[in-house]
Scaffold this motif. Structure first.
Motif, PDB file in Angstrom:
ATOM      1  N   GLU A  15     -40.245  21.199   9.856  1.00  0.00           N
ATOM      2  CA  GLU A  15     -39.782  22.294  10.707  1.00  0.00           C
ATOM      3  C   GLU A  15     -40.808  23.432  10.737  1.00  0.00           C
ATOM      4  N   VAL A  16     -41.402  23.735   9.589  1.00  0.00           N
ATOM      5  CA  VAL A  16     -42.444  24.756   9.511  1.00  0.00           C
ATOM      6  C   VAL A  16     -43.638  24.355  10.383  1.00  0.00           C
ATOM      7  N   GLY A  17     -44.079  23.110  10.252  1.00  0.00           N
ATOM      8  CA  GLY A  17     -45.218  22.637  11.033  1.00  0.00           C
ATOM      9  C   GLY A  17     -44.944  22.630  12.528  1.00  0.00           C
ATOM     10  N   TYR A  18     -43.740  22.202  12.906  1.00  0.00           N
ATOM     11  CA  TYR A  18     -43.383  22.196  14.322  1.00  0.00           C
ATOM     12  C   TYR A  18     -43.390  23.625  14.875  1.00  0.00           C
ATOM     13  N   ALA A  19     -42.780  24.551  14.142  1.00  0.00           N
ATOM     14  CA  ALA A  19     -42.741  25.944  14.593  1.00  0.00           C
ATOM     15  C   ALA A  19     -44.154  26.516  14.723  1.00  0.00           C
ATOM     16  N   TYR A  20     -45.005  26.194  13.773  1.00  0.00           N
ATOM     17  CA  TYR A  20     -46.406  26.626  13.859  1.00  0.00           C
ATOM     18  C   TYR A  20     -47.048  26.068  15.128  1.00  0.00           C
ATOM     19  N   GLY A  21     -46.789  24.803  15.397  1.00  0.00           N
ATOM     20  CA  GLY A  21     -47.374  24.147  16.558  1.00  0.00           C
ATOM     21  C   GLY A  21     -46.951  24.745  17.887  1.00  0.00           C
ATOM     22  N   ILE A  22     -45.761  25.308  17.943  1.00  0.00           N
ATOM     23  CA  ILE A  22     -45.312  25.943  19.192  1.00  0.00           C
ATOM     24  C   ILE A  22     -45.464  27.467  19.116  1.00  0.00           C
ATOM     25  N   ARG A  23     -46.195  27.918  18.133  1.00  0.00           N
ATOM     26  CA  ARG A  23     -46.586  29.328  17.985  1.00  0.00           C
ATOM     27  C   ARG A  23     -45.421  30.268  17.704  1.00  0.00           C
ATOM     28  N   LYS A  24     -44.470  29.797  16.917  1.00  0.00           N
ATOM     29  CA  LYS A  24     -43.381  30.666  16.475  1.00  0.00           C
ATOM     30  C   LYS A  24     -43.786  31.304  15.153  1.00  0.00           C
ATOM     31  N   PRO A  25     -43.445  32.565  14.933  1.00  0.00           N
ATOM     32  CA  PRO A  25     -43.645  33.138  13.606  1.00  0.00           C
ATOM     33  C   PRO A  25     -42.787  32.384  12.587  1.00  0.00           C
ATOM     34  N   VAL A  26     -43.363  32.142  11.422  1.00  0.00           N
ATOM     35  CA  VAL A  26     -42.644  31.452  10.344  1.00  0.00           C
ATOM     36  C   VAL A  26     -42.768  32.278   9.074  1.00  0.00           C
ATOM     37  N   ILE A  27     -41.632  32.580   8.469  1.00  0.00           N
ATOM     38  CA  ILE A  27     -41.608  33.270   7.186  1.00  0.00           C
ATOM     39  C   ILE A  27     -41.120  32.266   6.151  1.00  0.00           C
ATOM     40  N   LEU A  28     -41.975  31.967   5.172  1.00  0.00           N
ATOM     41  CA  LEU A  28     -41.646  31.039   4.093  1.00  0.00           C
ATOM     42  C   LEU A  28     -41.059  31.852   2.954  1.00  0.00           C
ATOM     43  N   VAL A  29     -39.860  31.485   2.513  1.00  0.00           N
ATOM     44  CA  VAL A  29     -39.156  32.231   1.466  1.00  0.00           C
ATOM     45  C   VAL A  29     -39.115  31.386   0.203  1.00  0.00           C
ATOM     46  N   LEU A  30     -39.784  31.868  -0.851  1.00  0.00           N
ATOM     47  CA  LEU A  30     -39.833  31.163  -2.132  1.00  0.00           C
ATOM     48  C   LEU A  30     -38.842  31.768  -3.118  1.00  0.00           C
ATOM     49  N   PRO A  31     -38.407  30.983  -4.102  1.00  0.00           N
ATOM     50  CA  PRO A  31     -37.557  31.554  -5.153  1.00  0.00           C
ATOM     51  C   PRO A  31     -38.293  32.692  -5.861  1.00  0.00           C
ATOM     52  N   ILE A  63     -50.701  28.497   3.998  1.00  0.00           N
ATOM     53  CA  ILE A  63     -51.603  29.144   4.946  1.00  0.00           C
ATOM     54  C   ILE A  63     -51.075  29.051   6.382  1.00  0.00           C
ATOM     55  N   GLY A  64     -50.254  28.038   6.662  1.00  0.00           N
ATOM     56  CA  GLY A  64     -49.795  27.805   8.025  1.00  0.00           C
ATOM     57  C   GLY A  64     -48.535  28.552   8.412  1.00  0.00           C
ATOM     58  N   VAL A  65     -48.214  29.604   7.688  1.00  0.00           N
ATOM     59  CA  VAL A  65     -47.054  30.420   8.037  1.00  0.00           C
ATOM     60  C   VAL A  65     -47.517  31.858   8.272  1.00  0.00           C
ATOM     61  N   THR A  66     -46.649  32.636   8.861  1.00  0.00           N
ATOM     62  CA  THR A  66     -46.965  34.033   9.134  1.00  0.00           C
ATOM     63  C   THR A  66     -47.019  34.837   7.843  1.00  0.00           C
ATOM     64  N   ALA A  67     -46.031  34.613   6.981  1.00  0.00           N
ATOM     65  CA  ALA A  67     -45.972  35.320   5.703  1.00  0.00           C
ATOM     66  C   ALA A  67     -45.175  34.493   4.711  1.00  0.00           C
ATOM     67  N   VAL A  68     -45.470  34.695   3.439  1.00  0.00           N
ATOM     68  CA  VAL A  68     -44.702  34.100   2.348  1.00  0.00           C
ATOM     69  C   VAL A  68     -44.087  35.252   1.582  1.00  0.00           C
ATOM     70  N   ILE A  69     -42.756  35.221   1.455  1.00  0.00           N
ATOM     71  CA  ILE A  69     -42.066  36.281   0.731  1.00  0.00           C
ATOM     72  C   ILE A  69     -41.181  35.665  -0.346  1.00  0.00           C
ATOM     73  N   LYS A  70     -40.696  36.498  -1.229  1.00  0.00           N
ATOM     74  CA  LYS A  70     -39.752  36.082  -2.268  1.00  0.00           C
ATOM     75  C   LYS A  70     -38.328  36.309  -1.754  1.00  0.00           C
ATOM     76  N   MET A  71     -37.387  35.601  -2.332  1.00  0.00           N
ATOM     77  CA  MET A  71     -35.979  35.748  -1.964  1.00  0.00           C
ATOM     78  C   MET A  71     -35.529  37.213  -2.062  1.00  0.00           C
ATOM     79  N   ALA A  72     -36.016  37.928  -3.070  1.00  0.00           N
ATOM     80  CA  ALA A  72     -35.609  39.325  -3.265  1.00  0.00           C
ATOM     81  C   ALA A  72     -35.998  40.223  -2.093  1.00  0.00           C
ATOM     82  N   ASP A  73     -36.991  39.806  -1.297  1.00  0.00           N
ATOM     83  CA  ASP A  73     -37.453  40.612  -0.164  1.00  0.00           C
ATOM     84  C   ASP A  73     -36.772  40.245   1.153  1.00  0.00           C
ATOM     85  N   LEU A  74     -35.979  39.210   1.145  1.00  0.00           N
ATOM     86  CA  LEU A  74     -35.412  38.674   2.385  1.00  0.00           C
ATOM     87  C   LEU A  74     -34.465  39.645   3.086  1.00  0.00           C
ATOM     88  N   ALA A  75     -33.637  40.355   2.349  1.00  0.00           N
ATOM     89  CA  ALA A  75     -32.662  41.263   2.971  1.00  0.00           C
ATOM     90  C   ALA A  75     -33.319  42.470   3.630  1.00  0.00           C
TER      91      ALA A  75
END
Length: 157
Positions: A99-115, A128-140
């Motif tokens: 899903e991340v790769g598909y969204a990247y391919g159609i030029r959608k912003p992707v935010i990857l949320v890690l524990p 590298i293929g996402v707009t940003a990587v954030i932690k769960m604590a930053d999601l809200a």
């Protein structure tokens, strides 16, 4: 202003489900996400069939095709993708990465949320293929109205 989001996540074991539930709660609290018009795949199951109650559906080609096409449309019809992802081998889900790769391919912003406590290196493609990587604590509090590109600072391979 709010954005609609496709919410990619896994729910195949208790840790994945807990990560998804925490993420969905944080997204609901985020004033920059229009949750009512966002797409959470579990809320759009084909014919409202629950794979937890009917695991045989996972092998049903009609269910597979309808689920795939519904999820692709969910990505196409939203403003961005929020991908809740745990890179630990026992929790890593290739479906979320697709899903991340598909969204990247159609030029959608992707935010990857890690524990929050993630120590596991992330493969360089999603890191590298996402707009940003954030932690769960930053999601809200993350501003999804302006998801600016940020270079991933964690361990990658």
């Amino acid at each position: 202003m709010t954005k609609t989001a496709y919410i990619a996540s896994s729910w195949f074991n208790p840790e994945q489900t807990a990560h998804m539930n925490a993420g969905v709660a944080a997204i609901k609290a985020n004033p920059t996400v229009d949750m009512e018009n966002s797409y959470l795949p579990l809320s759009h199951q084909y014919k409202n069939l629950d794979t937890m109650e009917h695991p045989e559906l996972l092998s049903d080609s009609e269910w597979q095709m309808a689920t795939f096409n519904g999820d692709v449309q969910g990505i196409n019809n939203t403003d961005l993708v929020i991908a809740m992802y745990d890179p630990q081998l026992k929790n890593s889900d290739p479906g979320v990465l697709w899903e991340v790769g598909y969204a990247y391919g159609i030029r959608k912003p992707v935010i990857l949320v890690l524990p929050d406590d993630n120590e596991t290196p992330v493969n360089l493609m999603p890191a590298i293929g996402v707009t940003a990587v954030i932690k769960m604590a930053d999601l809200a509090s993350y501003n999804f109205n302006f998801p600016n590109y940020e270079v991933y600072q964690g361990k990658a391979f």
